[in-house]
Design a protein around this motif. Structure first.
Motif, PDB file in Angstrom:
ATOM      1  N   UNK A   1      23.144 -14.522  81.989  1.00 44.27           N
ATOM      2  CA  UNK A   1      21.488 -14.438  82.591  1.00 44.27           C
ATOM      3  C   UNK A   1      20.560 -14.201  81.565  1.00 44.27           C
ATOM      4  N   UNK A   2      19.432 -15.892  80.491  1.00 44.85           N
ATOM      5  CA  UNK A   2      18.464 -15.420  79.982  1.00 44.85           C
ATOM      6  C   UNK A   2      17.287 -15.687  80.547  1.00 44.85           C
ATOM      7  N   UNK A   3      16.215 -15.487  81.151  1.00 41.98           N
ATOM      8  CA  UNK A   3      15.036 -15.591  81.449  1.00 41.98           C
ATOM      9  C   UNK A   3      13.884 -15.899  80.471  1.00 41.98           C
ATOM     10  N   UNK A   4      13.875 -17.194  80.261  1.00 40.92           N
ATOM     11  CA  UNK A   4      12.566 -18.373  79.700  1.00 40.92           C
ATOM     12  C   UNK A   4      11.492 -19.808  79.777  1.00 40.92           C
ATOM     13  N   UNK A   5      11.596 -20.241  79.308  1.00 41.06           N
ATOM     14  CA  UNK A   5      10.370 -21.835  79.630  1.00 41.06           C
ATOM     15  C   UNK A   5      11.483 -22.858  79.704  1.00 41.06           C
TER      16      UNK A   5
ATOM     17  N   UNK B   1       8.279 -12.291  86.024  1.00 42.77           N
ATOM     18  CA  UNK B   1       7.385 -11.867  84.953  1.00 42.77           C
ATOM     19  C   UNK B   1       6.928 -12.073  83.613  1.00 42.77           C
ATOM     20  N   UNK B   2       7.731 -11.481  83.303  1.00 45.23           N
ATOM     21  CA  UNK B   2       6.963 -11.229  82.261  1.00 45.23           C
ATOM     22  C   UNK B   2       7.842 -12.026  80.806  1.00 45.23           C
ATOM     23  N   UNK B   3       9.051 -13.132  81.477  1.00 44.97           N
ATOM     24  CA  UNK B   3       9.136 -13.425  80.238  1.00 44.97           C
ATOM     25  C   UNK B   3       9.562 -15.366  80.935  1.00 44.97           C
ATOM     26  N   UNK B   4       8.366 -15.432  82.342  1.00 43.64           N
ATOM     27  CA  UNK B   4       8.951 -16.726  82.465  1.00 43.64           C
ATOM     28  C   UNK B   4       7.129 -17.078  82.888  1.00 43.64           C
ATOM     29  N   UNK B   5       6.848 -17.275  81.902  1.00 43.37           N
ATOM     30  CA  UNK B   5       5.369 -18.149  81.206  1.00 43.37           C
ATOM     31  C   UNK B   5       5.862 -19.456  80.612  1.00 43.37           C
ATOM     32  N   UNK B   6       4.417 -20.068  81.363  1.00 44.79           N
ATOM     33  CA  UNK B   6       3.846 -19.885  82.400  1.00 44.79           C
ATOM     34  C   UNK B   6       4.720 -20.320  83.485  1.00 44.79           C
TER      35      UNK B   6
END
Length: 273
Positions: A30-34, A92-97
């Motif tokens: 899994x990779x958290x991103x925008x 919260x850390x990597x999913x911005x906005x």
């Protein structure tokens, strides 16, 4: 022979082999991103990795206090996570906005085929400029607590621990050059990180990123989870993936409310660059 459990690790080579073995064992990566970052990955069939001692890395402590500086100067990392459950801190850390936050998932078979097939990487300067052969691994991270360089460190991986006081060959292992890119402070344990670690044969001055190509088979296997506060998109890729049933909603859609920095700003609203 690779140690099957952390308690069976007896030296640094066994520890690294253990982390590589575990790194290739996950069902999904899994990779958290925008959404915008994912579009670049998908449209360009490529993935960027950042040099581990770059000032753009969140964890500055790792490059300063783990491993060795000369190895960091030529080591690049791409971070993924294991474990199906959503991670609130990662959102919260990597999913911005928050309105653009997503988590992509790559199945094990496609991930391993991708990593094992990488023959060269590309120095990145806004575009690929030079190709270079490099050492590419997919490995879990081991987390460490205790005084730096101590004989009595506590190593953690998943729900297992190992005290180095009982393993003399691992005394002070947090600063062994071989451990560069394999070990982090226990404060980051919640991330369950598995990373693509690429070590170049020499230092490339002035370039903080390298690029690896993504095969079509990997791109076609990717599924996307929308973040809890995600706003639907109208671009062609979103429509395509949605029509293929490759987009799913977070179990917390509409149920999570992170405070936006813009709520503390005199301008009140967020506007993209």
């Amino acid at each position: 022979m690779c140690a099957k459990q952390l308690k069976d690790v007896t030296d640094v080579d066994a520890l690294i082999s253990y982390l590589k073995d575990k790194g290739e064992s996950h069902t999904y990566y899994y990779h958290y991103t925008s959404w915008d970052s994912f579009l670049k990955i998908y449209e360009n069939s490529s993935f960027l990795l950042t040099r581990g001692n770059s000032l753009n890395i969140n964890d500055q402590q790792e490059a300063f206090m783990k491993g060795a500086p000369p190895i960091w100067d030529k080591t690049y990392i791409g971070s993924f996570a294991y474990g199906y459950s959503e991670n609130m801190a990662m959102w919260g850390l990597y999913g911005q906005p928050a309105s653009d936050a997503i988590r992509i998932a790559i199945p094990k078979t496609e991930m391993l085929n991708w990593i094992h097939a990488i023959k060269e990487v590309y120095i990145w300067d806004g575009a690929p400029i030079d190709s270079i052969h490099a050492d590419v691994t997919l490995n879990d991270i081991v987390y460490v607590s205790g005084e730096a360089r101590s004989d009595n460190l506590l190593l953690s991986h998943q729900n297992k621990t190992l005290e180095t006081v009982n393993v003399p060959a691992l005394n002070g292992v947090d600063t062994f050059p071989q451990m560069t890119g394999y070990i982090k402070n226990a404060a980051w344990r919640y991330e369950n990180e598995v990373r693509i670690r690429i070590e170049l044969p020499y230092v490339v001055d002035g370039n903080e990123k390298i690029m690896i190509k993504i095969p079509d088979s990997v791109l076609s296997s990717i599924t996307v989870m929308e973040g809890p506060s995600f706003d639907n998109k109208s671009d062609d890729i979103y429509n395509l993936l949605h029509s293929q049933g490759r987009i799913q909603k977070s179990a917390f859609t509409g149920l999570l409310k992170y405070r936006s920095l813009c709520s503390l700003c005199v301008h009140g609203t967020f506007e993209k660059k």
